[in-house]
Design a protein around this motif. Structure first.
Motif, PDB file in Angstrom:
ATOM      1  N   SER A 271     -25.451 -36.302  46.798  1.00  0.00           N
ATOM      2  CA  SER A 271     -24.139 -36.640  47.351  1.00  0.00           C
ATOM      3  C   SER A 271     -23.094 -35.608  46.967  1.00  0.00           C
ATOM      4  CB  SER A 271     -23.671 -38.013  46.834  1.00  0.00           C
ATOM      5  OG  SER A 271     -24.552 -39.041  47.209  1.00  0.00           O
ATOM      6  N   ILE A 272     -22.105 -35.491  47.838  1.00  0.00           N
ATOM      7  CA  ILE A 272     -20.861 -34.792  47.508  1.00  0.00           C
ATOM      8  C   ILE A 272     -19.788 -35.867  47.390  1.00  0.00           C
ATOM      9  CG2 ILE A 272     -19.130 -33.135  48.282  1.00  0.00           C
ATOM     10  CD1 ILE A 272     -21.338 -31.650  49.775  1.00  0.00           C
ATOM     11  N   VAL A 273     -19.115 -35.874  46.256  1.00  0.00           N
ATOM     12  CA  VAL A 273     -18.138 -36.919  45.940  1.00  0.00           C
ATOM     13  C   VAL A 273     -16.813 -36.268  45.551  1.00  0.00           C
ATOM     14  CG1 VAL A 273     -19.979 -38.468  45.160  1.00  0.00           C
ATOM     15  CG2 VAL A 273     -18.804 -37.013  43.493  1.00  0.00           C
ATOM     16  N   PRO A 274     -15.729 -37.047  45.511  1.00  0.00           N
ATOM     17  CA  PRO A 274     -14.465 -36.469  45.044  1.00  0.00           C
ATOM     18  C   PRO A 274     -14.561 -36.048  43.583  1.00  0.00           C
ATOM     19  CG  PRO A 274     -14.105 -38.558  46.177  1.00  0.00           C
ATOM     20  CD  PRO A 274     -15.585 -38.446  45.945  1.00  0.00           C
ATOM     21  N   TRP A 275     -13.822 -35.004  43.240  1.00  0.00           N
ATOM     22  CA  TRP A 275     -13.652 -34.614  41.835  1.00  0.00           C
ATOM     23  C   TRP A 275     -12.378 -35.273  41.319  1.00  0.00           C
ATOM     24  CZ3 TRP A 275     -16.168 -32.553  37.880  1.00  0.00           C
ATOM     25  CH2 TRP A 275     -15.417 -32.169  36.766  1.00  0.00           C
ATOM     26  N   PHE A 276     -12.490 -36.034  40.246  1.00  0.00           N
ATOM     27  CA  PHE A 276     -11.334 -36.733  39.693  1.00  0.00           C
ATOM     28  C   PHE A 276     -10.823 -35.992  38.463  1.00  0.00           C
ATOM     29  CE2 PHE A 276     -13.900 -40.372  41.473  1.00  0.00           C
ATOM     30  CZ  PHE A 276     -13.106 -40.534  42.596  1.00  0.00           C
ATOM     31  N   VAL A 277      -9.551 -35.709  38.464  1.00  0.00           N
ATOM     32  CA  VAL A 277      -8.922 -35.060  37.316  1.00  0.00           C
ATOM     33  C   VAL A 277      -8.670 -36.106  36.239  1.00  0.00           C
ATOM     34  CG1 VAL A 277      -6.888 -33.809  36.521  1.00  0.00           C
ATOM     35  CG2 VAL A 277      -7.869 -33.311  38.775  1.00  0.00           C
ATOM     36  N   GLY A 278      -8.982 -35.774  35.015  1.00  0.00           N
ATOM     37  CA  GLY A 278      -8.741 -36.694  33.905  1.00  0.00           C
ATOM     38  C   GLY A 278      -9.742 -36.476  32.793  1.00  0.00           C
ATOM     39  N   SER A 279      -9.721 -37.382  31.832  1.00  0.00           N
ATOM     40  CA  SER A 279     -10.631 -37.339  30.690  1.00  0.00           C
ATOM     41  C   SER A 279     -11.360 -38.664  30.586  1.00  0.00           C
ATOM     42  CB  SER A 279      -9.856 -37.084  29.386  1.00  0.00           C
ATOM     43  OG  SER A 279      -9.100 -35.898  29.460  1.00  0.00           O
ATOM     44  N   THR A 280     -12.559 -38.636  30.053  1.00  0.00           N
ATOM     45  CA  THR A 280     -13.258 -39.900  29.876  1.00  0.00           C
ATOM     46  C   THR A 280     -12.672 -40.653  28.694  1.00  0.00           C
ATOM     47  OG1 THR A 280     -14.969 -39.071  28.380  1.00  0.00           O
ATOM     48  CG2 THR A 280     -15.376 -38.872  30.757  1.00  0.00           C
ATOM     49  N   VAL A 281     -12.813 -41.968  28.740  1.00  0.00           N
ATOM     50  CA  VAL A 281     -12.327 -42.809  27.635  1.00  0.00           C
ATOM     51  C   VAL A 281     -13.059 -42.463  26.342  1.00  0.00           C
ATOM     52  CG1 VAL A 281     -12.143 -45.201  26.823  1.00  0.00           C
ATOM     53  CG2 VAL A 281     -11.585 -44.637  29.193  1.00  0.00           C
ATOM     54  N   ALA A 282     -14.263 -41.912  26.455  1.00  0.00           N
ATOM     55  CA  ALA A 282     -15.026 -41.529  25.269  1.00  0.00           C
ATOM     56  C   ALA A 282     -14.311 -40.480  24.432  1.00  0.00           C
ATOM     57  CB  ALA A 282     -16.415 -41.032  25.674  1.00  0.00           C
ATOM     58  N   THR A 283     -13.376 -39.738  25.029  1.00  0.00           N
ATOM     59  CA  THR A 283     -12.638 -38.716  24.275  1.00  0.00           C
ATOM     60  C   THR A 283     -11.467 -39.307  23.505  1.00  0.00           C
ATOM     61  OG1 THR A 283     -11.148 -38.199  26.128  1.00  0.00           O
ATOM     62  CG2 THR A 283     -13.248 -37.010  26.017  1.00  0.00           C
ATOM     63  N   ILE A 284     -11.203 -40.598  23.678  1.00  0.00           N
ATOM     64  CA  ILE A 284     -10.100 -41.285  22.994  1.00  0.00           C
ATOM     65  C   ILE A 284     -10.664 -42.112  21.850  1.00  0.00           C
ATOM     66  CG2 ILE A 284      -8.207 -42.933  23.285  1.00  0.00           C
ATOM     67  CD1 ILE A 284      -8.260 -42.264  26.277  1.00  0.00           C
ATOM     68  N   GLU A 285     -10.020 -42.099  20.709  1.00  0.00           N
ATOM     69  CA  GLU A 285     -10.486 -42.904  19.580  1.00  0.00           C
ATOM     70  C   GLU A 285     -10.481 -44.385  19.960  1.00  0.00           C
ATOM     71  OE1 GLU A 285     -11.766 -42.069  16.590  1.00  0.00           O
ATOM     72  OE2 GLU A 285     -11.792 -40.051  17.445  1.00  0.00           O
ATOM     73  N   PRO A 286     -11.509 -45.146  19.563  1.00  0.00           N
ATOM     74  CA  PRO A 286     -11.577 -46.559  19.947  1.00  0.00           C
ATOM     75  C   PRO A 286     -10.329 -47.362  19.616  1.00  0.00           C
ATOM     76  CG  PRO A 286     -13.679 -45.866  19.047  1.00  0.00           C
ATOM     77  CD  PRO A 286     -12.735 -44.712  18.858  1.00  0.00           C
ATOM     78  N   GLY A 287      -9.699 -47.077  18.517  1.00  0.00           N
ATOM     79  CA  GLY A 287      -8.497 -47.814  18.138  1.00  0.00           C
ATOM     80  C   GLY A 287      -7.298 -47.538  19.019  1.00  0.00           C
ATOM     81  N   GLU A 288      -7.408 -46.519  19.894  1.00  0.00           N
ATOM     82  CA  GLU A 288      -6.296 -46.148  20.759  1.00  0.00           C
ATOM     83  C   GLU A 288      -6.568 -46.520  22.223  1.00  0.00           C
ATOM     84  OE1 GLU A 288      -5.689 -41.995  20.118  1.00  0.00           O
ATOM     85  OE2 GLU A 288      -5.250 -42.232  17.977  1.00  0.00           O
ATOM     86  N   ARG A 289      -7.561 -47.371  22.462  1.00  0.00           N
ATOM     87  CA  ARG A 289      -7.953 -47.708  23.830  1.00  0.00           C
ATOM     88  C   ARG A 289      -7.432 -49.060  24.307  1.00  0.00           C
ATOM     89  NH1 ARG A 289     -14.394 -46.241  23.043  1.00  0.00           N
ATOM     90  NH2 ARG A 289     -14.135 -44.013  22.580  1.00  0.00           N
TER      91      ARG A 289
END
Length: 294
Positions: free
Chosen positions: A100-118
């Motif tokens: 498939s060709i899909v849209p590219w979404f700008v952003g960061s995954t939640v995995a890059t954020i510390e759990p306490g800040e989610r």
């Protein structure tokens, strides 16, 4: 060494570029670069606004077809973006599976954020999943490891616990024994994402902006998705997520017990198959820590 499944085909930017040029020649001039290669699929960026999603093993090939068939219907329900295919690729002599060709979404995954800040993402994610968890049609994909009776995962969990790769295995085993007694899902099968962990959630400008990777899409028990309460959040975020989910209605204590069990299932899988993937190891360790906390 316990690692993720090996690729059966080498998905490279050169291969992707050739397939795009052959099947979508109007996109042939766009540059292609590899972004990531997961358990099932490789993702390559195509120009600035698109991505190519290609299975790296035969077991994942049918999952691409599920996404192509169902995401155009499911995507508009969610309230956030998801990778609805904008073009599709068919098998060819050089590559035997659909892609498939899909849209590219700008952003960061939640995995890059510390759990306490989610925690601020907990209510929006609960809303997305509540919108998804509506009755699925009879021809929805079937997945033997998602949305099913939790007891079907017993042998796999016990094998991981016996492998020596799961921390605090005896405590995890005792909890697993307790959770196996939870009543089964009695409702109609609903749409289930199957894998809404932190690496499949995208944040942009501090807001939940997209849910990725619907390869495990199926119909069944929504507890599979609600496992993200333990996999993604800490205790504070989990409470927000649970309160918001309860406010949508249709929940009970058995549902949340099964969700905790599913977090244990997926947490043990992550830590048991992450010797070559430290990010996966961290997500699995977090999930099991939170499961043991309650």
């Amino acid at each position: 060494m316990a690692v993720r499944p090996a690729a059966e085909l080498d998905v490279t930017p050169a291969l992707a570029a050739r397939l795009v040029a052959e099947q979508h020649p109007d996109l042939a001039d766009l540059p292609v670069r590899l972004v990531t290669s997961g358990w099932d699929n490789a993702v390559l960026r195509l120009g600035e606004d698109l991505a190519v999603r290609m299975p790296r093993r035969e077991a994942a090939a049918r999952l691409v077809l599920h996404e192509q068939r169902w995401l155009p219907e499911i995507g508009p329900l969610l309230g956030v973006a998801c990778p609805v295919p904008v073009r599709t690729g068919v098998p060819s002599p050089e590559f035997p599976w659909a892609w498939s060709i899909v849209p590219w979404f700008v952003g960061s995954t939640v995995a890059t954020i510390e759990p306490g800040e989610r925690s601020e993402l907990a209510a929006p994610l609960a809303d997305v999943l509540a919108r998804l968890h509506r009755p699925a049609p009879a021809d929805a994909p079937w997945n033997p490891v998602r949305g099913v009776d939790i007891r079907t995962r017993d042998a796999a969990v016990r094998e991981r616990l016996a492998s020596g790769s799961v921390p605090e295995a005896s405590r995890v085993a005792r909890l697993w024994d307790e959770l196996l007694d939870t009543p089964r899902w009695q409702g109609v099968p609903v749409w289930v994402h199957g894998d809404p962990h932190a690496a499949n959630l995208l944040v942009s400008a501090g807001r939940l902006s997209a849910v990725l990777d619907f390869g495990d899409l199926t119909a069944g028990d929504p507890a599979t998705d609600l496992a993200t309460a333990w996999m993604t959040f800490d205790a504070a975020g989990r409470q927000v997520f649970r309160d918001r989910t309860d406010a949508w209605g249709g929940t009970d204590e058995a549902l949340w017990r099964r969700a905790r069990a599913w977090a244990l299932v997926m947490g043990t899988a992550m830590v048991a198959h992450s010797d070559d993937d430290p990010d996966l190891a961290r997500m699995g360790a977090h999930a099991l820590d939170q499961v043991l906390r309650g």
